[in-house]
Design a protein around this motif. Sequence first.
Motif, PDB file in Angstrom:
ATOM      1  N   HIS A 101     -15.520 -14.456 -38.057  1.00 57.32           N
ATOM      2  CA  HIS A 101     -14.204 -15.104 -38.204  1.00 57.32           C
ATOM      3  C   HIS A 101     -14.376 -16.550 -38.667  1.00 57.32           C
ATOM      4  CE1 HIS A 101     -11.421 -12.124 -36.751  1.00 57.32           C
ATOM      5  NE2 HIS A 101     -11.946 -12.043 -35.550  1.00 57.32           N
ATOM      6  N   ALA A 102     -15.329 -17.251 -38.032  1.00 52.85           N
ATOM      7  CA  ALA A 102     -15.547 -18.657 -38.384  1.00 52.85           C
ATOM      8  C   ALA A 102     -15.907 -18.801 -39.858  1.00 52.85           C
ATOM      9  CB  ALA A 102     -16.647 -19.252 -37.501  1.00 52.85           C
ATOM     10  N   LEU A 103     -16.749 -17.915 -40.364  1.00 52.08           N
ATOM     11  CA  LEU A 103     -17.114 -17.956 -41.780  1.00 52.08           C
ATOM     12  C   LEU A 103     -15.902 -17.730 -42.674  1.00 52.08           C
ATOM     13  CD1 LEU A 103     -20.481 -15.985 -41.655  1.00 52.08           C
ATOM     14  CD2 LEU A 103     -20.205 -18.387 -42.320  1.00 52.08           C
TER      15      LEU A 103
ATOM     16  N   VAL B  28      -7.549  -9.201 -41.037  1.00 49.58           N
ATOM     17  CA  VAL B  28      -8.219 -10.393 -40.506  1.00 49.58           C
ATOM     18  C   VAL B  28      -9.505 -10.054 -39.753  1.00 49.58           C
ATOM     19  CG1 VAL B  28      -7.070 -10.547 -38.244  1.00 49.58           C
ATOM     20  CG2 VAL B  28      -7.725 -12.642 -39.443  1.00 49.58           C
ATOM     21  N   GLU B  29      -9.600  -8.826 -39.229  1.00 48.17           N
ATOM     22  CA  GLU B  29     -10.805  -8.466 -38.483  1.00 48.17           C
ATOM     23  C   GLU B  29     -11.942  -7.967 -39.381  1.00 48.17           C
ATOM     24  OE1 GLU B  29     -11.317  -9.107 -35.379  1.00 48.17           O
ATOM     25  OE2 GLU B  29      -9.268  -9.772 -34.960  1.00 48.17           O
ATOM     26  N   LEU B  30     -11.672  -7.774 -40.677  1.00 49.26           N
ATOM     27  CA  LEU B  30     -12.735  -7.281 -41.551  1.00 49.26           C
ATOM     28  C   LEU B  30     -13.932  -8.232 -41.624  1.00 49.26           C
ATOM     29  CD1 LEU B  30     -14.101  -5.485 -43.648  1.00 49.26           C
ATOM     30  CD2 LEU B  30     -12.597  -6.490 -45.394  1.00 49.26           C
ATOM     31  N   PRO B  31     -13.745  -9.522 -41.936  1.00 41.91           N
ATOM     32  CA  PRO B  31     -14.922 -10.402 -42.036  1.00 41.91           C
ATOM     33  C   PRO B  31     -15.711 -10.509 -40.735  1.00 41.91           C
ATOM     34  CG  PRO B  31     -13.021 -11.402 -43.089  1.00 41.91           C
ATOM     35  CD  PRO B  31     -12.507 -10.223 -42.317  1.00 41.91           C
ATOM     36  N   SER B  32     -15.030 -10.414 -39.595  1.00 43.60           N
ATOM     37  CA  SER B  32     -15.718 -10.547 -38.306  1.00 43.60           C
ATOM     38  C   SER B  32     -16.468  -9.275 -37.947  1.00 43.60           C
ATOM     39  CB  SER B  32     -14.712 -10.899 -37.208  1.00 43.60           C
ATOM     40  OG  SER B  32     -13.645  -9.966 -37.184  1.00 43.60           O
ATOM     41  N   GLN B  33     -15.806  -8.131 -38.084  1.00 46.32           N
ATOM     42  CA  GLN B  33     -16.465  -6.880 -37.730  1.00 46.32           C
ATOM     43  C   GLN B  33     -17.580  -6.534 -38.710  1.00 46.32           C
ATOM     44  OE1 GLN B  33     -12.566  -5.004 -35.481  1.00 46.32           O
ATOM     45  NE2 GLN B  33     -13.452  -3.844 -37.126  1.00 46.32           N
ATOM     46  N   LEU B  34     -17.385  -6.873 -39.952  1.00 46.28           N
ATOM     47  CA  LEU B  34     -18.440  -6.648 -40.943  1.00 46.28           C
ATOM     48  C   LEU B  34     -19.686  -7.460 -40.602  1.00 46.28           C
ATOM     49  CD1 LEU B  34     -19.536  -5.563 -43.617  1.00 46.28           C
ATOM     50  CD2 LEU B  34     -18.257  -7.368 -44.798  1.00 46.28           C
ATOM     51  N   TYR B  35     -19.481  -8.708 -40.175  1.00 48.05           N
ATOM     52  CA  TYR B  35     -20.630  -9.582 -39.904  1.00 48.05           C
ATOM     53  C   TYR B  35     -21.489  -9.056 -38.758  1.00 48.05           C
ATOM     54  CZ  TYR B  35     -23.071 -14.047 -40.341  1.00 48.05           C
ATOM     55  OH  TYR B  35     -24.015 -15.014 -40.587  1.00 48.05           O
TER      56      TYR B  35
ATOM     57  N   LEU C 152     -19.113 -10.311 -52.033  1.00 49.43           N
ATOM     58  CA  LEU C 152     -18.516 -10.394 -50.698  1.00 49.43           C
ATOM     59  C   LEU C 152     -17.902 -11.763 -50.460  1.00 49.43           C
ATOM     60  CD1 LEU C 152     -18.123  -8.997 -47.922  1.00 49.43           C
ATOM     61  CD2 LEU C 152     -20.328  -9.970 -47.248  1.00 49.43           C
ATOM     62  N   LYS C 153     -18.638 -12.804 -50.810  1.00 53.18           N
ATOM     63  CA  LYS C 153     -18.129 -14.159 -50.627  1.00 53.18           C
ATOM     64  C   LYS C 153     -16.901 -14.404 -51.496  1.00 53.18           C
ATOM     65  CE  LYS C 153     -19.429 -19.043 -51.068  1.00 53.18           C
ATOM     66  NZ  LYS C 153     -20.511 -19.998 -51.455  1.00 53.18           N
ATOM     67  N   ASN C 154     -16.987 -14.038 -52.759  1.00 48.62           N
ATOM     68  CA  ASN C 154     -15.914 -14.364 -53.701  1.00 48.62           C
ATOM     69  C   ASN C 154     -14.653 -13.544 -53.497  1.00 48.62           C
ATOM     70  OD1 ASN C 154     -17.641 -16.209 -54.865  1.00 48.62           O
ATOM     71  ND2 ASN C 154     -18.258 -14.865 -56.554  1.00 48.62           N
ATOM     72  N   ASN C 155     -14.785 -12.335 -52.946  1.00 44.44           N
ATOM     73  CA  ASN C 155     -13.631 -11.445 -52.843  1.00 44.44           C
ATOM     74  C   ASN C 155     -13.107 -11.231 -51.428  1.00 44.44           C
ATOM     75  OD1 ASN C 155     -13.314 -10.479 -55.720  1.00 44.44           O
ATOM     76  ND2 ASN C 155     -15.447  -9.924 -55.359  1.00 44.44           N
TER      77      ASN C 155
ATOM     78  N   TYR D 240     -14.546 -13.350 -48.192  1.00 46.86           N
ATOM     79  CA  TYR D 240     -14.625 -14.502 -47.290  1.00 46.86           C
ATOM     80  C   TYR D 240     -13.952 -15.761 -47.833  1.00 46.86           C
ATOM     81  CZ  TYR D 240     -17.706 -12.170 -43.942  1.00 46.86           C
ATOM     82  OH  TYR D 240     -18.214 -11.329 -42.987  1.00 46.86           O
ATOM     83  N   SER D 241     -13.837 -15.919 -49.124  1.00 45.08           N
ATOM     84  CA  SER D 241     -13.360 -17.203 -49.642  1.00 45.08           C
ATOM     85  C   SER D 241     -11.914 -17.196 -50.118  1.00 45.08           C
ATOM     86  CB  SER D 241     -14.261 -17.672 -50.798  1.00 45.08           C
ATOM     87  OG  SER D 241     -14.086 -16.856 -51.938  1.00 45.08           O
ATOM     88  N   VAL D 242     -11.313 -16.031 -50.307  1.00 44.02           N
ATOM     89  CA  VAL D 242      -9.997 -15.992 -50.961  1.00 44.02           C
ATOM     90  C   VAL D 242      -8.828 -16.055 -49.986  1.00 44.02           C
ATOM     91  CG1 VAL D 242     -10.854 -14.783 -52.982  1.00 44.02           C
ATOM     92  CG2 VAL D 242      -9.978 -13.457 -51.040  1.00 44.02           C
ATOM     93  N   GLY D 243      -9.100 -15.966 -48.676  1.00 46.72           N
ATOM     94  CA  GLY D 243      -8.007 -16.025 -47.713  1.00 46.72           C
ATOM     95  C   GLY D 243      -6.931 -15.011 -48.049  1.00 46.72           C
TER      96      GLY D 243
END
Length: 695
Positions: free
Chosen positions: A481-483, A505-512, A648-651, A653-656
């Motif tokens: 989530h923090a990322l 919203v839980e995708l980036p956290s659960q994926l990590y 992953l970052k561009n699509n 984590y970074s696009v909100g």
Amino acid sequence: MTNLSINPALAEWNGHQGLPRFDQVKDEDFASSFDAALAAHEAEIDAIANNPEEATFANTVVAFETAGDELSRVSALFWNKAGAHTNDTIQALEREIAPKMSRHYSKIGMNAMLFARIDSLWEKRNELDLTVEQERVLERHWKGFVRAGAKLAKAEQERLADINEKLAGLGASFGQNVLADEKAWSLKLSDEEDLAGLPAFLLDAMQSAAREHGEEGGYLVTLSRSIIEPFLTFSTRRELREQAFKAWAARGANGGATDNIAIVRETLALRAEKAKLLGYDNFAALKLDNTMAKTPDKVNSLLRQVWDKARSKALEEQASLEGLIAEEGKNHPVMPWDWRHYAEKLRQRMFDFSESELKPYLQLEKIIEACFDVAERLFGIRAIEVKDVPAYHPDVRVFEIRDSEGNLKALFLGDYFARSSKRSGAWMSSFQSQHRLPTKNGGEGELPIIYNVCNFAKPAAGKPALLSLDDARTLFHEFGHALHGMLSNVTYPSVSGTGVSRDFVELPSQLYEHWLTVPEILEKYAVHYQTSEPMPKALLEKVLAARTFNAGFATVEFTSSAIVDMAFHTRGAVDDPMAVQSEVLSELGMPTSIVMRHATPHFQHVFSGDGYSAGYYSYMWSEVLDADAFSAFEETGNAFDPVMARKLKNNIYSVGGSIDPEETYKAFRGKLPDPMAMLKKKGLAMVGELSGSDA
């Protein structure tokens, strides 16, 4: 500064790299500062609404996005303290501030002149030559005003404002009641026989808890998850496990001043009335209208599909536990206070390792390092701890997040240990979100200031904090989530970082979480706290082999909670919430050996505010996405594949929220997933068992 009665420490953050000066924040300053900040925000809103010039995106939407800076800062500091380090003064103010804030935002949402300006932009949006992000921001605000009652008649608007104000107060009281019950109960153990089966790490944590509560010379079982769950796992004293479990399960339902049943009843009635006022059949339909799932039927379809498989698996697991009980010469059924205890014995038998054998290799410090290392490998950022910087509690640690060229990208605060002033659970939040708009101090944009809160057991002085595997996953989850907040790269604050639909919203956290059990990460960071030797390869292989162990139990715990949440919010007003809970669980065939992960009276996701109301399912919805997303890395044969990491970052984590979540996921993966990857990951389905369907 808009009003001198705002304590500068609350609104003018000039600490290290723009951090708040936490050491100058005083509880007694919040009340007057809130009043001044609310008034300042109201004046800014009036100026936007009464602007004689024709509405433009800049003078209306951008102005709206940047209004209320002081209020945002005062609020961020206050709600952080209310959740992570509260006291009687803060709690009393919380009960006052929550409805006041609701009233304030209701007034904005029903400002006819402001809505007319936004509505005029919405009507001619195709002529405005907006970017995709600007279209998303305009849509978010227009829908927000409609959902706030902008199109209702005056009397209905006033009733909606009353409902929102009451709901805010009820949510604050609900959370405070749960915290009060958690603080009020403890079980002191001092006789050797009462400590039977408890490993050294748990005894250390219970001894520290006793000292914190002023109980010298003993061991305290508390309702902190970091103590109660291992106690239920390792204690051989069944009557003590039952006593502790029943106290844990009864939070919010003990009668008297902290009982939450009446709050739940009133909350459900008000939410149902709110939905009807806004033209929806029920509150679930209202909440899901702006999500990936869209409808209650689609959510319930996923939950029921998973439920049937999870229940079957759990009953198989229960039969195995019954066999262990019989082997011990006992004839009692598997009850909820038995499950963790016998599951741990079964795990030892099946995989030849125990949680207590694993824990010495999972030092908090090393798992934090692992989190940071994964982020550097995937996203090219480094975490540098900054010492001697005041935070909101002495246990809180401050880190600078810098890119590969040394540029400061974010600030991160880690608050890891349980304390009586902190609500239970784990969460991520922000003091400040990333954006690129001009700021009031003449700057251009703001750095994200993100924090994680956990509730791990604090060790005795001089000893390392040791985690369970679930604790380690929690740390990775919250850092995911923090990322999401720290890697945000958008222009507008309303779509920054975690400003996405609830079921995305839980995708980036659960994926990590997946990277915790990547072998090369465990090999490097799972080292023994005494010898620094890496986890033996044989033990590592057992840990990886056991990843789906007890999956039926865990999935039944979660899915039953999500189904009850949906039932409440599709039915409307409920006279007896506990009767409805019982009815739903009975219809599901809920095993008597398992309880909901969050029973209704302490279901803070759903009733301490409405963040996850009709939305608890979103963890599973995101799990469908995250299982498929990690498969993209597995298919390359490299968990840190640079091409996939960049995508992953561009699509993701970074696009909100600047792009529709379905579109951004497809940009990363090429398609939307079906539930198969998730069910396979949990060990609940075999290849080819399910037909494909979009999540």
